[in-house]
Scaffold this motif. Structure first.
Motif, PDB file in Angstrom:
ATOM      1  N   SER A 162       0.833  -1.205   0.000  1.00  0.00           N
ATOM      2  CA  SER A 162       0.000   0.000   0.000  1.00  0.00           C
ATOM      3  C   SER A 162       0.876   1.267   0.000  1.00  0.00           C
ATOM      4  N   ASN A 163       1.958   1.261   0.782  1.00  0.00           N
ATOM      5  CA  ASN A 163       2.883   2.408   0.773  1.00  0.00           C
ATOM      6  C   ASN A 163       3.548   2.572  -0.593  1.00  0.00           C
ATOM      7  N   ALA A 164       3.898   1.427  -1.212  1.00  0.00           N
ATOM      8  CA  ALA A 164       4.568   1.479  -2.521  1.00  0.00           C
ATOM      9  C   ALA A 164       3.645   2.104  -3.572  1.00  0.00           C
ATOM     10  N   ILE A 165       2.331   1.946  -3.375  1.00  0.00           N
ATOM     11  CA  ILE A 165       1.362   2.577  -4.295  1.00  0.00           C
ATOM     12  C   ILE A 165       1.214   4.054  -3.925  1.00  0.00           C
ATOM     13  N   LYS A 166       0.993   4.283  -2.624  1.00  0.00           N
ATOM     14  CA  LYS A 166       0.699   5.634  -2.113  1.00  0.00           C
ATOM     15  C   LYS A 166       1.831   6.625  -2.386  1.00  0.00           C
ATOM     16  N   TYR A 167       3.074   6.173  -2.203  1.00  0.00           N
ATOM     17  CA  TYR A 167       4.201   7.096  -2.378  1.00  0.00           C
ATOM     18  C   TYR A 167       4.841   6.969  -3.758  1.00  0.00           C
ATOM     19  N   ASN A 168       4.040   6.468  -4.704  1.00  0.00           N
ATOM     20  CA  ASN A 168       4.502   6.363  -6.085  1.00  0.00           C
ATOM     21  C   ASN A 168       3.928   7.538  -6.875  1.00  0.00           C
ATOM     22  N   LYS A 194       9.010   8.296  -5.464  1.00  0.00           N
ATOM     23  CA  LYS A 194       9.912   9.429  -5.221  1.00  0.00           C
ATOM     24  C   LYS A 194      11.101   9.112  -4.314  1.00  0.00           C
ATOM     25  N   GLY A 195      11.079   7.957  -3.638  1.00  0.00           N
ATOM     26  CA  GLY A 195      12.191   7.610  -2.763  1.00  0.00           C
ATOM     27  C   GLY A 195      12.146   8.346  -1.436  1.00  0.00           C
ATOM     28  N   ILE A 196      13.092   8.025  -0.564  1.00  0.00           N
ATOM     29  CA  ILE A 196      13.109   8.606   0.784  1.00  0.00           C
ATOM     30  C   ILE A 196      14.482   9.255   1.015  1.00  0.00           C
ATOM     31  N   ARG A 203      14.429   6.966  10.348  1.00  0.00           N
ATOM     32  CA  ARG A 203      13.356   7.361  11.266  1.00  0.00           C
ATOM     33  C   ARG A 203      11.953   6.930  10.839  1.00  0.00           C
ATOM     34  N   ILE A 204      11.811   6.411   9.618  1.00  0.00           N
ATOM     35  CA  ILE A 204      10.454   6.113   9.128  1.00  0.00           C
ATOM     36  C   ILE A 204       9.759   4.990   9.904  1.00  0.00           C
ATOM     37  N   PHE A 205      10.524   4.230  10.707  1.00  0.00           N
ATOM     38  CA  PHE A 205       9.892   3.152  11.496  1.00  0.00           C
ATOM     39  C   PHE A 205       9.438   3.649  12.862  1.00  0.00           C
ATOM     40  N   PHE A 208       4.497   7.806  14.100  1.00  0.00           N
ATOM     41  CA  PHE A 208       4.117   9.134  13.620  1.00  0.00           C
ATOM     42  C   PHE A 208       5.182   9.860  12.801  1.00  0.00           C
ATOM     43  N   TYR A 209       6.278   9.168  12.464  1.00  0.00           N
ATOM     44  CA  TYR A 209       7.273   9.861  11.642  1.00  0.00           C
ATOM     45  C   TYR A 209       6.865   9.781  10.179  1.00  0.00           C
ATOM     46  N   ARG A 210       6.754  10.920   9.536  1.00  0.00           N
ATOM     47  CA  ARG A 210       6.399  10.953   8.117  1.00  0.00           C
ATOM     48  C   ARG A 210       7.311  11.904   7.394  1.00  0.00           C
ATOM     49  N   VAL A 211       7.648  11.539   6.163  1.00  0.00           N
ATOM     50  CA  VAL A 211       8.492  12.439   5.378  1.00  0.00           C
ATOM     51  C   VAL A 211       7.623  13.621   4.909  1.00  0.00           C
ATOM     52  N   GLY A 221      -3.110   7.597   5.596  1.00  0.00           N
ATOM     53  CA  GLY A 221      -2.047   7.091   6.474  1.00  0.00           C
ATOM     54  C   GLY A 221      -2.167   7.589   7.902  1.00  0.00           C
ATOM     55  N   THR A 222      -1.763   6.729   8.858  1.00  0.00           N
ATOM     56  CA  THR A 222      -1.794   7.140  10.263  1.00  0.00           C
ATOM     57  C   THR A 222      -0.379   7.437  10.780  1.00  0.00           C
ATOM     58  N   GLY A 223       0.618   7.105   9.982  1.00  0.00           N
ATOM     59  CA  GLY A 223       2.000   7.316  10.429  1.00  0.00           C
ATOM     60  C   GLY A 223       2.445   6.228  11.396  1.00  0.00           C
ATOM     61  N   LEU A 224       1.626   5.173  11.531  1.00  0.00           N
ATOM     62  CA  LEU A 224       1.957   4.090  12.476  1.00  0.00           C
ATOM     63  C   LEU A 224       2.249   2.773  11.759  1.00  0.00           C
ATOM     64  N   GLY A 225       1.960   2.737  10.438  1.00  0.00           N
ATOM     65  CA  GLY A 225       2.068   1.485   9.689  1.00  0.00           C
ATOM     66  C   GLY A 225       3.427   0.808   9.808  1.00  0.00           C
ATOM     67  N   LEU A 226       4.497   1.545   9.550  1.00  0.00           N
ATOM     68  CA  LEU A 226       5.823   0.913   9.559  1.00  0.00           C
ATOM     69  C   LEU A 226       6.276   0.551  10.969  1.00  0.00           C
ATOM     70  N   ALA A 227       5.800   1.311  11.978  1.00  0.00           N
ATOM     71  CA  ALA A 227       6.130   0.970  13.372  1.00  0.00           C
ATOM     72  C   ALA A 227       5.489  -0.389  13.705  1.00  0.00           C
ATOM     73  N   ILE A 228       4.263  -0.599  13.204  1.00  0.00           N
ATOM     74  CA  ILE A 228       3.568  -1.871  13.433  1.00  0.00           C
ATOM     75  C   ILE A 228       4.283  -3.007  12.669  1.00  0.00           C
TER      76      ILE A 228
HETATM   77  P1  ADP Z   1       1.915   6.377   6.754  1.00  0.00           P
HETATM   78  O1  ADP Z   1       0.630   5.997   7.396  1.00  0.00           O
HETATM   79  O2  ADP Z   1       2.254   7.833   6.872  1.00  0.00           O
HETATM   80  O3  ADP Z   1       2.062   5.845   5.369  1.00  0.00           O
HETATM   81  P2  ADP Z   1       4.041   4.541   7.564  1.00  0.00           P
HETATM   82  O4  ADP Z   1       4.505   4.240   8.948  1.00  0.00           O
HETATM   83  O5  ADP Z   1       3.509   3.419   6.752  1.00  0.00           O
HETATM   84  O6  ADP Z   1       2.983   5.708   7.726  1.00  0.00           O
HETATM   85  O7  ADP Z   1       5.244   5.235   6.779  1.00  0.00           O
HETATM   86  C1  ADP Z   1       5.990   6.273   7.408  1.00  0.00           C
HETATM   87  C2  ADP Z   1       6.514   7.247   6.367  1.00  0.00           C
HETATM   88  O8  ADP Z   1       7.527   6.626   5.572  1.00  0.00           O
HETATM   89  C3  ADP Z   1       5.465   7.716   5.371  1.00  0.00           C
HETATM   90  O9  ADP Z   1       4.724   8.803   5.862  1.00  0.00           O
HETATM   91  C4  ADP Z   1       6.321   8.104   4.161  1.00  0.00           C
HETATM   92  O10 ADP Z   1       6.821   9.404   4.333  1.00  0.00           O
HETATM   93  C5  ADP Z   1       7.505   7.128   4.244  1.00  0.00           C
HETATM   94  N1  ADP Z   1       7.354   5.969   3.329  1.00  0.00           N
HETATM   95  C6  ADP Z   1       6.894   4.736   3.621  1.00  0.00           C
HETATM   96  N2  ADP Z   1       6.926   3.919   2.545  1.00  0.00           N
HETATM   97  C7  ADP Z   1       7.418   4.666   1.519  1.00  0.00           C
HETATM   98  C8  ADP Z   1       7.702   4.399   0.140  1.00  0.00           C
HETATM   99  N3  ADP Z   1       7.490   3.206  -0.417  1.00  0.00           N
HETATM  100  N4  ADP Z   1       8.220   5.425  -0.603  1.00  0.00           N
HETATM  101  C9  ADP Z   1       8.453   6.652  -0.064  1.00  0.00           C
HETATM  102  N5  ADP Z   1       8.201   6.958   1.229  1.00  0.00           N
HETATM  103  C10 ADP Z   1       7.695   5.979   2.020  1.00  0.00           C
END
Ligand code: ADP
Length: 269
Positions: A162-168, A194-196, A203-205, A208-211, A221-228
């Protein structure tokens, strides 16, 4: 009269005790600080959807309710904000349960390839809306059976894809690869989005950390997905890895063990 040596011993004992107490105080202070920060973060995150829903409802009450087209639009937006609030509370509860160790892991044997097919099927509509193509690569002759908590691994894959779609970008591509090496199955989720930035990568894990805050919220997004995700994989004695090139895309990967074939119970003579 005490000689120098026993005095030194007493002195050393007192010093050691004082140092231990100082460390204890430091830990307590850090915990209190962590709790304060956590509550501040949560309050801020909760306020965003609450304020939005309140705004729409108050505008309706102030007269917009008379206009049929505005009424429907604002009600839909208020409902969307409340859904976001619900998702946030659910994710917070999950994370809290994971951090306090009360969440149970139910390990079972299943086919990782089938599970990923299901995840992709579920996310296909979301991808189509952005004209993003999801491609799945694996070796048809190989087994991808693993022993893990199926529902939680579903969640991990769902979050990464879902993130790979959302941040594409619109019209982008997502590739999911399954590879086996030694006794492990490697899952890779690649995007050409777009990459990170390197300074954000570590810090993305964090919760609530979001780029980019706005993009994350727009995409639900809740900003908690990657922490989970990180916690779930830790519960499997695995970990999440990421590499990313700004402007080119990211690769998220993790490993799970291959299911070992059951040994013959007895030897036939
Ligand atoms: P969110 O609910 O904001 O998507 P996540 O914990 O899943 O929260 O991700 C944290 C942050 O990491 C995102 O807000 C985004 O900035 C960055 N991120 C995650 N996956 C990607 C990705 N595939 N490409 C670019 N940025 C990403």
């Amino acid at each position: 009269r005490l000689s120098i040596s026993p005095l030194r011993k007493i002195n050393n004992t007192i010093n050691t005790y004082a140092q231990a107490k100082n460390r204890e105080i430091e830990t307590l202070q850090k915990n209190a600080e962590f709790r304060r920060e956590f509550i501040a973060d949560i309050s801020h995150e909760l306020k965003t959807p609450i304020f939005a829903a309140q705004g729409y409802i108050h505008t309706l009450l102030d007269g917009a309710v008379e206009d049929k087209s505005v009424r429907l639009k604002f009600l839909k937006r208020a409902a969307k904000s409340l859904n976001a609030l619900d998702k946030l509370v659910q994710d917070l509860l999950t994370l809290n349960q994971m951090e306090s160790g009360v969440i149970k892991f139910n390990f079972e044997a299943f086919d990782l390839k089938e599970l990923i097919h299901e995840v992709i099927e579920e996310l296909e509509q979301k991808a189509a809306k952005r004209d993003v193509l999801i491609r799945f690569f694996y070796d048809k002759g190989k087994s991808y059976k693993t022993i893990a908590d199926k529902d939680k691994i579903f969640r991990v894959c769902q979050n990464l894809i879902s993130n790979a779609i959302k941040y594409n970008h619109d019209g982008g591509e997502v590739e999911v690869h399954l590879k086996t090496h030694k006794n492990y199955i490697l899952v890779e989720v690649k995007d050409n989005g777009k990459g990170i930035p390197p300074e954000d990568l570590k810090r993305i894990f964090e919760r609530f950390y979001r780029v980019e805050k706005s993009r994350s919220r727009e995409g639900g997004g809740t900003g908690l997905g990657l922490a989970i995700v990180k916690h779930i994989l830790e519960g499997h004695k695995s970990k999440i890895s990421v590499s990313s090139t700004l402007g080119k895309g990211s690769i998220f990967s993790f490993e799970l063990p291959c299911e070992k074939p059951a040994k013959e119970a007895s030897l036939k003579i």
